[in-house]
Design an enzyme around this catalytic site. Structure first.
Site, mmCIF file in Angstrom:
data_model
loop_
_atom_site.group_PDB
_atom_site.id
_atom_site.type_symbol
_atom_site.label_atom_id
_atom_site.label_comp_id
_atom_site.label_asym_id
_atom_site.label_seq_id
_atom_site.Cartn_x
_atom_site.Cartn_y
_atom_site.Cartn_z
ATOM 1 N N LYS A 14 -29.306 -98.371 -11.129
ATOM 2 C CA LYS A 14 -30.358 -98.060 -12.106
ATOM 3 C C LYS A 14 -29.800 -97.273 -13.302
ATOM 4 O O LYS A 14 -30.124 -97.574 -14.446
ATOM 5 C CB LYS A 14 -31.492 -97.248 -11.448
ATOM 6 C CG LYS A 14 -32.168 -97.970 -10.294
ATOM 7 C CD LYS A 14 -33.342 -97.185 -9.737
ATOM 8 C CE LYS A 14 -32.948 -95.889 -9.071
ATOM 9 N NZ LYS A 14 -32.311 -96.027 -7.751
ATOM 10 N N ARG A 89 -41.550 -93.113 -7.300
ATOM 11 C CA ARG A 89 -40.903 -93.318 -6.010
ATOM 12 C C ARG A 89 -41.906 -93.289 -4.854
ATOM 13 O O ARG A 89 -41.506 -93.430 -3.701
ATOM 14 C CB ARG A 89 -39.891 -92.194 -5.784
ATOM 15 C CG ARG A 89 -38.430 -92.609 -5.934
ATOM 16 C CD ARG A 89 -37.594 -91.351 -5.721
ATOM 17 N NE ARG A 89 -36.233 -91.627 -5.379
ATOM 18 C CZ ARG A 89 -35.239 -91.700 -6.266
ATOM 19 N NH1 ARG A 89 -35.472 -91.595 -7.546
ATOM 20 N NH2 ARG A 89 -34.011 -91.896 -5.839
ATOM 21 N N ARG A 128 -18.969 -93.715 -5.423
ATOM 22 C CA ARG A 128 -19.436 -92.871 -6.531
ATOM 23 C C ARG A 128 -19.165 -91.390 -6.231
ATOM 24 O O ARG A 128 -18.897 -90.611 -7.141
ATOM 25 C CB ARG A 128 -20.933 -93.107 -6.761
ATOM 26 C CG ARG A 128 -21.510 -92.321 -7.927
ATOM 27 C CD ARG A 128 -22.898 -92.784 -8.293
ATOM 28 N NE ARG A 128 -23.923 -92.244 -7.423
ATOM 29 C CZ ARG A 128 -25.230 -92.547 -7.508
ATOM 30 N NH1 ARG A 128 -25.639 -93.414 -8.419
ATOM 31 N NH2 ARG A 128 -26.101 -92.022 -6.688
ATOM 32 N N ARG A 134 -21.683 -85.454 -6.870
ATOM 33 C CA ARG A 134 -23.011 -85.314 -6.265
ATOM 34 C C ARG A 134 -22.892 -85.110 -4.764
ATOM 35 O O ARG A 134 -22.396 -85.981 -4.051
ATOM 36 C CB ARG A 134 -23.856 -86.565 -6.569
ATOM 37 C CG ARG A 134 -24.454 -86.534 -7.961
ATOM 38 C CD ARG A 134 -25.259 -87.767 -8.250
ATOM 39 N NE ARG A 134 -26.324 -88.015 -7.290
ATOM 40 C CZ ARG A 134 -27.242 -88.960 -7.457
ATOM 41 N NH1 ARG A 134 -27.227 -89.719 -8.537
ATOM 42 N NH2 ARG A 134 -28.178 -89.132 -6.556
ATOM 43 N N ARG A 146 -31.507 -90.993 2.539
ATOM 44 C CA ARG A 146 -32.033 -91.486 1.258
ATOM 45 C C ARG A 146 -32.467 -92.943 1.386
ATOM 46 O O ARG A 146 -33.505 -93.338 0.838
ATOM 47 C CB ARG A 146 -30.977 -91.320 0.157
ATOM 48 C CG ARG A 146 -30.806 -89.864 -0.253
ATOM 49 C CD ARG A 146 -29.490 -89.604 -0.938
ATOM 50 N NE ARG A 146 -29.348 -90.319 -2.196
ATOM 51 C CZ ARG A 146 -28.181 -90.542 -2.788
ATOM 52 N NH1 ARG A 146 -27.059 -90.141 -2.214
ATOM 53 N NH2 ARG A 146 -28.145 -91.162 -3.936
#
Ligand code: ADP
Length: 191
Positions: A14, A89, A128, A134, A146
């Site tokens: 996204k 969400r 990532r 993160r 998640r």
């Protein structure tokens, strides 16, 4: 106005695709994840609260998230349109967004939902983690939370837009440019 919900599970792309869309269509990018992370970095009260949920892979409560989004919309009265990334969400967030946009005499044009298989998502998030810094990307147990949260609370939001004939599912596998082309053609053929 062109108002896009860019939707998909964690790691679907996204953020990457938002950059392409804002450039092509001059939209204002509203990423709730980015706004939360900026608040965490700035050590605001909102940041401290959000961090306690994000670090577990859970969702920040709707009331907090909706109020924050409302404030961001109000900061941009002259936008040509918005790209909502990571919001809504939950179904209550989608309902709140419809109301907020109605009060501005506008509405969602389309939900573009990136479809990516779960194994691919996990691999992308761990990759990532090497560069994003993160903490929610670095731990497989948090990633699983998640994804589970996405499946139970977030995926149903697709039905909300399908019922309004606004859902378009986009294959999220392929090169970045291939996926961008799919998104552009979905937008360019909106009626
Ligand atoms: P992802 O890569 O998981 O899509 P985001 O950057 O969009 O990540 O969001 C990171 C985290 O911020 C989420 O896991 C969640 O805890 C919180 N968050 C972001 N957007 C929302 C939202 N709309 N409602 C509740 N929590 C949110």
């Amino acid at each position: 106005m062109l108002n896009i919900v860019l939707f998909g599970p964690p790691g679907a792309g996204k953020g990457t695709q938002s950059e392409k869309l804002i450039e092509q269509y001059q939209l204002k990018h509203l990423s709730t994840g980015d706004i939360f992370r900026a608040n965490i970095k700035g050590e605001t009260e909102l940041g401290t609260l959000a961090k306690s949920y994000i670090d577990k892979g859970a969702l920040v409560p709707d009331e907090v998230t909706i109020n924050m989004l409302k404030a961001e919309l109000e900061k941009n009265p002259n936008a040509k349109g918005f790209i909502f990334d990571g919001f809504p969400r939950t179904t209550p967030q989608a309902e709140a967004l419809d109301e907020l946009l109605a009060s501005l005499d506008t509405s969602i044009s389309v939900m573009l939902a990136l479809e990516v298989a779960e194994e691919e998502l996990k691999a992308r998030l761990l990759e990532r983690a090497k560069t994003s810094g993160r903490t929610d990307d670095a731990d497989p147990a948090i990633i699983q939370n998640r994804i589970d949260t996405y499946n139970s609370q977030t995926a149903p939001v697709k039905n909300f837009y399908a019922d309004q004939q606004k859902l378009q599912e986009i294959n999220g596998l392929g090169s970045i440019d291939e996926i961008t082309d799919r998104l552009f053609s979905a937008i360019d053929t909106l009626d």
